[in-house]
Scaffold this motif. Sequence first.
Motif, PDB file in Angstrom:
ATOM      1  N   LYS A  34      52.707  25.693  42.080  1.00  0.00           N
ATOM      2  CA  LYS A  34      52.532  26.724  42.818  1.00  0.00           C
ATOM      3  C   LYS A  34      51.831  26.895  43.950  1.00  0.00           C
ATOM      4  O   LYS A  34      50.913  25.979  43.802  1.00  0.00           O
ATOM      5  CB  LYS A  34      52.838  28.158  42.135  1.00  0.00           C
ATOM      6  N   ASN A  35      51.532  27.818  44.583  1.00  0.00           N
ATOM      7  CA  ASN A  35      50.742  27.980  45.937  1.00  0.00           C
ATOM      8  C   ASN A  35      49.026  28.171  45.241  1.00  0.00           C
ATOM      9  O   ASN A  35      48.302  27.245  45.715  1.00  0.00           O
ATOM     10  CB  ASN A  35      50.701  28.964  46.855  1.00  0.00           C
ATOM     11  N   VAL A  36      48.968  29.107  44.530  1.00  0.00           N
ATOM     12  CA  VAL A  36      47.840  29.447  44.094  1.00  0.00           C
ATOM     13  C   VAL A  36      47.637  29.053  42.747  1.00  0.00           C
ATOM     14  O   VAL A  36      48.682  29.663  41.955  1.00  0.00           O
ATOM     15  CB  VAL A  36      47.243  30.812  44.216  1.00  0.00           C
ATOM     16  N   ILE A  37      46.837  28.321  41.902  1.00  0.00           N
ATOM     17  CA  ILE A  37      46.954  27.714  40.827  1.00  0.00           C
ATOM     18  C   ILE A  37      45.752  27.952  39.638  1.00  0.00           C
ATOM     19  O   ILE A  37      44.781  28.372  40.065  1.00  0.00           O
ATOM     20  CB  ILE A  37      47.224  26.405  40.869  1.00  0.00           C
ATOM     21  N   SER A  38      46.293  27.944  38.522  1.00  0.00           N
ATOM     22  CA  SER A  38      45.301  27.922  37.332  1.00  0.00           C
ATOM     23  C   SER A  38      45.628  26.937  36.297  1.00  0.00           C
ATOM     24  O   SER A  38      45.523  27.125  35.074  1.00  0.00           O
ATOM     25  CB  SER A  38      44.772  29.341  36.804  1.00  0.00           C
ATOM     26  N   GLY A  39      46.457  26.292  36.580  1.00  0.00           N
ATOM     27  CA  GLY A  39      46.997  24.828  35.647  1.00  0.00           C
ATOM     28  C   GLY A  39      48.424  25.628  35.106  1.00  0.00           C
ATOM     29  O   GLY A  39      49.411  25.539  35.455  1.00  0.00           O
ATOM     30  N   GLU A  40      48.218  26.339  34.098  1.00  0.00           N
ATOM     31  CA  GLU A  40      49.326  27.346  33.644  1.00  0.00           C
ATOM     32  C   GLU A  40      48.675  28.714  33.967  1.00  0.00           C
ATOM     33  O   GLU A  40      47.547  28.917  33.579  1.00  0.00           O
ATOM     34  CB  GLU A  40      49.797  27.263  32.167  1.00  0.00           C
ATOM     35  N   GLY A  41      49.435  29.312  34.420  1.00  0.00           N
ATOM     36  CA  GLY A  41      48.942  31.085  34.487  1.00  0.00           C
ATOM     37  C   GLY A  41      50.180  31.885  35.209  1.00  0.00           C
ATOM     38  O   GLY A  41      51.011  31.283  35.971  1.00  0.00           O
ATOM     39  N   GLY A  42      49.826  33.087  35.003  1.00  0.00           N
ATOM     40  CA  GLY A  42      50.787  33.996  35.845  1.00  0.00           C
ATOM     41  C   GLY A  42      50.305  35.467  35.657  1.00  0.00           C
ATOM     42  O   GLY A  42      49.189  35.774  35.520  1.00  0.00           O
ATOM     43  N   ALA A  43      51.016  36.369  36.261  1.00  0.00           N
ATOM     44  CA  ALA A  43      50.603  37.707  36.260  1.00  0.00           C
ATOM     45  C   ALA A  43      51.833  38.748  36.231  1.00  0.00           C
ATOM     46  O   ALA A  43      52.895  38.396  36.851  1.00  0.00           O
ATOM     47  CB  ALA A  43      49.846  38.188  37.554  1.00  0.00           C
ATOM     48  N   GLY A  53      57.194  42.900  38.466  1.00  0.00           N
ATOM     49  CA  GLY A  53      57.301  41.646  39.193  1.00  0.00           C
ATOM     50  C   GLY A  53      56.295  40.553  38.462  1.00  0.00           C
ATOM     51  O   GLY A  53      55.363  40.907  37.776  1.00  0.00           O
ATOM     52  N   ALA A  54      56.792  39.439  38.628  1.00  0.00           N
ATOM     53  CA  ALA A  54      56.119  38.349  37.857  1.00  0.00           C
ATOM     54  C   ALA A  54      55.858  37.217  38.769  1.00  0.00           C
ATOM     55  O   ALA A  54      56.602  36.658  39.652  1.00  0.00           O
ATOM     56  CB  ALA A  54      57.295  37.668  36.677  1.00  0.00           C
ATOM     57  N   TYR A  55      54.297  36.870  38.775  1.00  0.00           N
ATOM     58  CA  TYR A  55      53.826  35.813  39.492  1.00  0.00           C
ATOM     59  C   TYR A  55      53.664  34.699  38.872  1.00  0.00           C
ATOM     60  O   TYR A  55      53.361  34.749  37.569  1.00  0.00           O
ATOM     61  CB  TYR A  55      52.442  36.229  40.074  1.00  0.00           C
ATOM     62  N   SER A  56      53.612  33.347  39.313  1.00  0.00           N
ATOM     63  CA  SER A  56      52.964  32.190  38.630  1.00  0.00           C
ATOM     64  C   SER A  56      51.752  31.477  39.324  1.00  0.00           C
ATOM     65  O   SER A  56      51.957  31.478  40.691  1.00  0.00           O
ATOM     66  CB  SER A  56      54.429  30.890  38.624  1.00  0.00           C
ATOM     67  N   PHE A  57      50.957  31.213  38.324  1.00  0.00           N
ATOM     68  CA  PHE A  57      49.936  30.233  38.978  1.00  0.00           C
ATOM     69  C   PHE A  57      49.983  28.915  38.561  1.00  0.00           C
ATOM     70  O   PHE A  57      49.016  28.387  38.148  1.00  0.00           O
ATOM     71  CB  PHE A  57      48.567  30.983  38.710  1.00  0.00           C
ATOM     72  N   HIS A  58      51.017  28.342  38.199  1.00  0.00           N
ATOM     73  CA  HIS A  58      51.521  27.048  37.675  1.00  0.00           C
ATOM     74  C   HIS A  58      50.874  25.999  38.543  1.00  0.00           C
ATOM     75  O   HIS A  58      50.867  26.437  40.067  1.00  0.00           O
ATOM     76  CB  HIS A  58      52.689  26.911  37.414  1.00  0.00           C
ATOM     77  N   GLU A  59      50.656  25.029  38.151  1.00  0.00           N
ATOM     78  CA  GLU A  59      49.903  23.818  39.112  1.00  0.00           C
ATOM     79  C   GLU A  59      50.979  23.213  40.316  1.00  0.00           C
ATOM     80  O   GLU A  59      50.424  22.907  41.358  1.00  0.00           O
ATOM     81  CB  GLU A  59      49.678  22.772  38.120  1.00  0.00           C
TER      82      GLU A  59
END
Length: 386
Positions: free
Chosen positions: A182-191, A174-180
């Motif tokens: 999205k809901n929970v963020i780190s600027g650019e980011g994912g898991a 599964g792939a998550y995004s933490f892009h700005e």
Amino acid sequence: MKIPFNKPYMTGKELFYIAEAHFNGMLAGDGPFTKKCHTWLEKETGTQKALLTHSCTAALEMAAILADIQPGDEVIMPSYTFVSTANAFVLRGGVPVFVDIRPDTLNIDESKIEAAITPKTKAIVPVHYAGVGCEMDTIMEIAKRHNLLVIEDAAQGVFAKYKGKTLGTIGHLGAYSFHETKNVISGEGGALLINDARFIERAEMIREKGTNRSQFFRGLVDKYTWVDVGSSYLPGEVIAAFLWAQLEDAGNITQRRLNIWEHYHRGLHALERQGVLARPITPSHCQHNAHMYYILLNSLDARTKLIAQMRKQEIYPVFHYVPLHSSPAGKKYGRAHGEMTHTNDLSDRLLRLPMWTGLEPQMEQVLSVVFDHVDSKVVPISKGRS
Ligand SMILES: *Cc1c(COP(=O)(O)O)cnc(C)c1O
């Protein structure tokens, strides 16, 4: 007052944790904050292994390598999605095979997947649009029967659930995004979430430039060397520190978004009854995360007019996507299987309303502008005659 489409929410602790990372003196990847995020994600989602990446795009690229996509291999996915869903596989020479979406959830129509399978099919990539789960039971059953991998693009589905299971933990990967945005963020980011243990070791190598660095640091091998293909997919500690502040507050962020979502949903009920727009549909076995609130207008023209009116009042709704099967790169690298009726139709009529934590004082203003300016295609007879 101007209402942007998105405004990144800060919990207030981000700079504090970044200062701590600075103080720790470890700025490359896989330091203490990255480890905290990994442990937290594993505990909260139930995945076997979570690995932070620098984006969801990167997590999808890792998944494509793990799936051993070879030139000509086919990957089934919706056309109504962000480019990264397809790009990750095209980079490996894979061919995206686009299938139409369901008109209710706008997710891939699971009943059309099986007919798109050929001897070259390697994987199915369901995209959980707006954080509403795809029909995962059916998709997993099809994958099992045809020996295919399932890679969930859960970029929008962080912490949402399907039949009690967290999105991103149901497929093999599964792939998550933490892009700005999205809901929970780190600027650019994912898991990348790894739900099948046979992929864990290789995933760690791919993420670390194809080296056995992780094993070396655990004392499992005595030489740190190049063992596989790979790239640099891990974020630095400053990003992980930022993300840690957000993860700690994830429950609150989701709840606040859900409140805004519910407010919009209740407020627009009357317009739906009049037939001038349609609201999102969430099946009862899906628990969404209020990633977005969209409305479906009656025509492209009605959407264009409403956007113009909203912009006049300095409210900035957005729409997406240009369906991938009709995009220049999608035509070059992929192919559509079957009719794209709902994809073509809905992509012309969908409009996303501003949605961000902190929007609460202005959400009524958004609603009132929609009420005042939505094209009332259903004209009462008396009015139409006078
Ligand atoms: C946002 C998004 C992505 C890409 O996420 P990044 O973290 O920006 O790489 C991929 N797929 C979908 C469906 C998305 O919404």
